[in-house]
Design an enzyme around this catalytic site. Structure first.
Site, PDB file in Angstrom:
ATOM      1  N   GLN A  15      -9.379  -5.407  -6.813  1.00 17.04           N
ATOM      2  CA  GLN A  15      -8.695  -4.159  -6.500  1.00 17.04           C
ATOM      3  C   GLN A  15      -9.638  -3.170  -5.832  1.00 17.04           C
ATOM      4  OE1 GLN A  15      -5.430  -3.433  -6.381  1.00 17.04           O
ATOM      5  NE2 GLN A  15      -4.951  -2.565  -8.359  1.00 17.04           N
ATOM      6  N   GLU A  60      -5.661   3.028  -6.628  1.00 16.18           N
ATOM      7  CA  GLU A  60      -5.912   4.078  -5.637  1.00 16.18           C
ATOM      8  C   GLU A  60      -7.367   4.527  -5.591  1.00 16.18           C
ATOM      9  OE1 GLU A  60      -2.789   4.798  -4.413  1.00 16.18           O
ATOM     10  OE2 GLU A  60      -1.652   3.974  -6.091  1.00 16.18           O
ATOM     11  N   PHE A  65       0.809  -1.231   0.000  1.00 16.11           N
ATOM     12  CA  PHE A  65       0.000   0.000   0.000  1.00 16.11           C
ATOM     13  C   PHE A  65       0.838   1.275   0.000  1.00 16.11           C
ATOM     14  CE2 PHE A  65      -1.937  -3.330   2.708  1.00 16.11           C
ATOM     15  CZ  PHE A  65      -2.826  -3.822   1.773  1.00 16.11           C
ATOM     16  N   ARG A 100     -10.070   0.877 -20.465  1.00 16.79           N
ATOM     17  CA  ARG A 100     -10.178  -0.549 -20.775  1.00 16.79           C
ATOM     18  C   ARG A 100      -9.878  -1.385 -19.522  1.00 16.79           C
ATOM     19  NH1 ARG A 100      -6.575  -3.358 -25.602  1.00 16.79           N
ATOM     20  NH2 ARG A 100      -7.987  -5.093 -26.101  1.00 16.79           N
ATOM     21  N   ASN A 108      -8.709  -7.201 -16.786  1.00 12.23           N
ATOM     22  CA  ASN A 108      -9.237  -8.399 -16.146  1.00 12.23           C
ATOM     23  C   ASN A 108     -10.288  -7.973 -15.133  1.00 12.23           C
ATOM     24  OD1 ASN A 108      -9.653 -10.592 -14.252  1.00 12.23           O
ATOM     25  ND2 ASN A 108      -7.782 -11.542 -15.012  1.00 12.23           N
ATOM     26  N   GLY A 163      -0.025  -7.768  -4.870  1.00 16.99           N
ATOM     27  CA  GLY A 163      -1.322  -8.374  -4.689  1.00 16.99           C
ATOM     28  C   GLY A 163      -2.381  -8.094  -5.727  1.00 16.99           C
TER      29      GLY A 163
END
Length: 737
Positions: A635, A702, A237, A625, A628, A464
């Protein structure tokens, strides 16, 4: 290229490695003959070391060395700055003098044959100090508030102060956000080993090439003599963007004892020297017409920094472009404190600044009796009015429409304290999210193998979000291969250099470089086929050929064409191609590039005891775009959970006497756990942005955190009728008299 691999919700290619325990993190790279190092941290907040009772400690079982400023190698500390390092000031020169600049500063290192022996010796070491009173609180009258030397501290258009003062309706309030610490699952760790003048570091890092360059500068080495390895990161982070003193100390200790050394920070030490989100104090003043058009905006903010460096973040940047207004003034100041330097933490600056702005916008909506979404719609800009140029794409209103429909915003009674579930007060709130669509120069390498598979390499990191998977998809897409035919490798400085794994620019930057490397590899393969006399495309021109689905053929030809295996079969030699990418300067000059989103929160508040629970969060985002969607949703939900922590739990408290973090442990530093996690939904609008980069992607790491805390705070007001302007919101903030 016609595989359409981009856009598919592929599961993580590294998932099996992680769940079976085969993934190796920094502390897992044990070396033959390895010793263990433990830091000794200063127990005063300012002053100097006057005495070290070393003799007894050096005779303790297993102790190999005690390193202090008295016997430490004098280091070169050559100049070095990276994009994530403060532009002004000088990093801490660890164990180079007797000065103590903040509580917890490393003042000694114990090296022993086991962790237990090292910890016992470190605990037994007695150090005396000439201590002075540190200044660690923004509110202290002695605090020097300065304009940062780097960047633009103040920006203005029109006369914002006059516009606010003369407005028919205005809001003018102050906001206070607590200091936060990152606290990822994996602690900071470094294993250091020297081979002559060559140093290898197995180190937790989000920016491998910077760690290489920084440690090379500290020790006066060439960068080629330092290798950094980090294939997996257990959360970060932002805390591992910089190269902190413990990395230097691990290398210093290994040099001192002539053996590999492992150094792992404990949880308490991670509150001292590995950065934090700085506490911020802000004032936002809004002026508006009775029908809700903004006439003036003032946003003043102060963030903390250390005395030896100037850490800056984008605290007031969002205010300059988010809404249409002819009169806007922003001001940013730094409070110089006797603490360690803060660091970028997910959504740095924007997450804090937008809490103040979006809280004020919500307040204004109630004063005007205008729906919060409608108020934002009435102030939707046609262009970026700060830069006077169009947005490359801006889907904010589409995000509000999509999110409001999914959330059920029409069911909200706008009157505060009007919605209940039994004895619980129910509140619904919303807020805007935004983050710049950053891009940085990056490099990658593609290797086509005779068996028809491909290897892709880049010195990136993966803390991650699924970098292994998403980069595999990009390479598979542009090579026309199946994902299982591509092996993507990252995590070592031996690979082509990339920017930091932070700032939401990894996919835009590294992904674009992989695309370029794939296209270059195909070009080389085509040239090899043209030169092969046995090839059906022998002697053709490059312009006459095309790659489709990973096969080479003449344009218009309906034959199966040549596979990579076919092209490489005769020679058996792989094709290796490097690619690089950077933002088109013409596009950067022409367009303002940002991601946008809308966050919706539902909370329940027990009015008798003041407990707050987030029941639902819905976020809708315009991020260009989506490579995934499975990873993208992950996220977003992770960012939302971080926003719950920011809104309701996370707060590092310093003892004003010495700057000691009094809750530097996981019992009192509160973070969301499973029982605190609400129902989470992340949605994406269809957004096409051909200007940001060749992939058309925008950052996502973010933005999901950025808008969550204000949405929750606005929901708390709707539930209780009490406007809380401090974070985290505590029980006592909402209890009625």
């Amino acid at each position: 290229m016609n595989m359409n691999v981009i856009g598919k919700p592929l599961t993580r290619v590294d998932g099996h490695t992680k769940v079976t325990g085969k993934a190796r993190y920094a502390a897992d790279f044990n070396q033959p003959g390895q010793l263990y190092a433990v830091l000794v941290s200063a127990t005063v907040g300012l002053g100097r070391v006057t005495g070290i009772e070393s003799a007894g400690v050096e005779r303790m079982p297993g102790v190999v060395a005690l390193i202090t400023h008295r016997n430490a190698l004098k280091l070169a500390y050559l100049p070095h700055k990276a994009v994530i390092d403060p532009a002004v000031g000088e990093r801490l020169h660890v164990l180079q003098d007797d000065s103590v600049r903040f509580y917890g500063q490393p003042v000694a290192v114990v090296v022993a044959d086991s962790l237990d022996h090292a910890e016992r010796a470190a605990a037994a070491l007695r150090i005396t100090y000439d201590a002075r009173q540190p200044i660690v609180d923004h509110a202290d009258q002695q605090v020097a508030r300065i304009a940062p030397e780097a960047g633009t501290a103040d920006r203005s258009r029109g006369d914002a102060d006059a516009a606010v003062a003369e407005a028919a309706v205005n809001v003018d309030e102050n906001y206070d956000i607590a200091r936060e610490n990152h606290n990822p699952m994996e602690p900071h760790a470094t294993v250091a080993a020297w081979n002559g003048d060559r140093l290898t570091l197995w180190s937790k890092s989000q920016f491998l090439v910077n760690e290489q360059a920084e440690i090379a500068a500290v020790f006066g080495l060439s960068a080629e003599n330092v290798e950094v390895i980090c294939p997996f990161i257990g959360g970060a982070f932002g805390t591992s963007l910089r190269t902190w003193p413990h990395v230097t100390l691990a290398a210093l200790a290994a040099r001192h004892v002539g053996r590999p050394v492992k150094l792992v920070l404990n949880r308490k030490q991670m509150f001292f020297t590995t950065g934090h989100r700085p506490r911020s104090l802000q004032r936002v003043a809004l002026g508006a017409t009775p029908d809700g058009k903004l006439t003036g905006v003032v946003h003043e903010g102060t963030g903390e920094t250390s005395r030896y460096e100037q850490f800056t973040e984008a605290l007031t940047a969002v205010t300059e472009y988010l809404y249409s207004c002819p009169n806007v003034r922003t001001q940013y100041r730094l409070a110089q404190l006797d603490t360690a330097t803060p660091n970028h933490m997910r959504g740095p600056g924007e997450a804090s600044g937008i809490f103040a702005l979006e809280s004020a916008m919500d307040e204004l909506s109630y004063k005007l009796a205008i729906d919060p979404i409608e108020l934002r719609r009435r102030n939707e800009p046609k262009i970026d009015e700060a830069e006077n140029k169009p947005f490359s794409s801006r889907s904010l209103m589409q995000c509000y429409e999509l999110g409001a429909e999914r959330f059920g915003w029409v069911q909200r009674n706008p009157e505060p304290r009007s919605m209940r579930d039994g004895r619980l007060l129910i509140g619904m709130g919303t807020a805007t999210a935004t983050y710049p669509a950053f891009h940085a120069p990056s490099n990658a390498r593609v290797r086509l193998l005779p068996d028809g598979t491909a290897e892709v390499e880049a010195a990136a990191s993966d803390m991650g979000p699924g970098t292994y998977t998403s980069m595999t998809q990009v390479a598979a897409e542009f090579l026309g291969l199946q994902p299982e035919q591509v092996r993507f490798a990252l995590g070592t400085t031996d690979y082509p250099p990339t920017p930091s794994h932070g700032g939401s620019w990894t996919m835009a930057s590294v992904g674009s470089a992989i695309r370029a490397a794939c296209l270059e590899a195909q070009s080389q393969a085509a040239k090899r086929a043209i030169a092969d006399q046995s090839s059906p495309v022998f002697g053709a021109s490059i312009e006459d050929l095309e790659w489709t689905g990973g096969r080479l053929r003449r344009r218009g030809d309906t034959s199966p064409g040549l596979s990579y295996h076919d092209v490489l079969a005769n020679t058996g030699n792989p094709i290796e191609a490097d690619g690089s990418a950077q933002r088109d300067p013409e596009m950067a000059e022409k367009y303002s590039m940002h991601s946008f989103g809308a966050v919706f929160a539902e909370v329940s508040v027990d009015q008798d005891v003041g407990t707050i629970r987030v029941r639902r969060l819905v976020g809708a985002y315009g991020i260009g775009r989506v490579v995934n969607p499975l990873l993208a949703r992950s996220q977003c939900t992770g960012g939302m959970i971080g926003g719950v922590g920011m809104a309701l739990m996370e707060r590092t408290v310093l003892d004003a006497r010495d700057g000691r973090p009094v809750n530097a442990h996981m019992a009192d530093y509160l973070m969301p756990v499973n029982l605190d996690t609400p129902k989470l939904e992340a949605l994406f609008v269809d957004e096409v942005d051909p200007h940001v980069n060749p992939l058309g992607v925008k950052g996502l790491g973010e933005i999901a955190l950025v808008g969550t805390a204000p949405a929750i705070a606005n929901a708390v007001f709707h539930a209780t009728g009490k406007r809380v302007r401090t974070l985290p919101i505590k029980i006592e903030d909402v209890l009625t008299a």
